[in-house]
Write a protein that holds these residues in place. Sequence first.
Motif, PDB file in Angstrom:
ATOM      1  N   GLU A   1       0.986  -1.165  -0.145  1.00 43.27           N
ATOM      2  CA  GLU A   1       0.099  -0.143   0.037  1.00 43.27           C
ATOM      3  C   GLU A   1       0.771   1.285   0.064  1.00 43.27           C
ATOM      4  O   GLU A   1       1.727   1.129   0.816  1.00 43.27           O
TER       5      GLU A   1
ATOM      6  N   THR B   1       0.718   5.497   0.142  1.00 44.93           N
ATOM      7  CA  THR B   1      -0.313   6.307   0.849  1.00 44.93           C
ATOM      8  C   THR B   1       0.453   7.501   0.853  1.00 44.93           C
ATOM      9  O   THR B   1       1.585   7.696   1.337  1.00 44.93           O
TER      10      THR B   1
ATOM     11  N   TYR C   1       0.407  11.087   3.040  1.00 47.27           N
ATOM     12  CA  TYR C   1      -0.147  11.995   3.864  1.00 47.27           C
ATOM     13  C   TYR C   1       0.235  13.479   4.125  1.00 47.27           C
ATOM     14  O   TYR C   1       1.357  13.691   3.471  1.00 47.27           O
TER      15      TYR C   1
ATOM     16  N   ARG D   1      -4.590  11.141   5.755  1.00 50.37           N
ATOM     17  CA  ARG D   1      -4.382  10.609   4.494  1.00 50.37           C
ATOM     18  C   ARG D   1      -4.959  11.552   3.645  1.00 50.37           C
ATOM     19  O   ARG D   1      -5.999  12.270   3.456  1.00 50.37           O
TER      20      ARG D   1
ATOM     21  N   LYS E   1      -4.789   7.718  -1.410  1.00 43.95           N
ATOM     22  CA  LYS E   1      -4.117   6.280  -1.472  1.00 43.95           C
ATOM     23  C   LYS E   1      -3.819   6.118  -2.967  1.00 43.95           C
ATOM     24  O   LYS E   1      -4.471   6.142  -3.839  1.00 43.95           O
TER      25      LYS E   1
ATOM     26  N   ASN F   1      -2.698   0.013  -3.568  1.00 47.14           N
ATOM     27  CA  ASN F   1      -3.140  -0.892  -2.976  1.00 47.14           C
ATOM     28  C   ASN F   1      -3.272  -2.122  -3.546  1.00 47.14           C
ATOM     29  O   ASN F   1      -4.167  -2.480  -4.333  1.00 47.14           O
TER      30      ASN F   1
END
Length: 76
Positions: free
Chosen positions: A18, A20, A22, A28, A31, A34
């Motif tokens: 995953e 991501t 931030y 977050r 994304k 994934n």
Amino acid sequence: FNPNISINFSTYVTENIEVTIYDIMGNRVQKLFNGLSQSNISNTINWDATNYSSGDYFIVLETETFTKTHKIALIK
């Protein structure tokens, strides 16, 4: 970067990954990936941050056994 960045990664074993983004407050933002990453294959993900404010962000890559965090700065 301004405003697009390419994120390259590979894994030693085939595993779920995953990736991501931030913000500096730990929220977050998005994304990016994934899914399953095949072993020893280079993967590239592009992040278009056109709609985001200038500032520091963190790219977090997570597997079941590993986490890598990289700080980036968006400058417009």
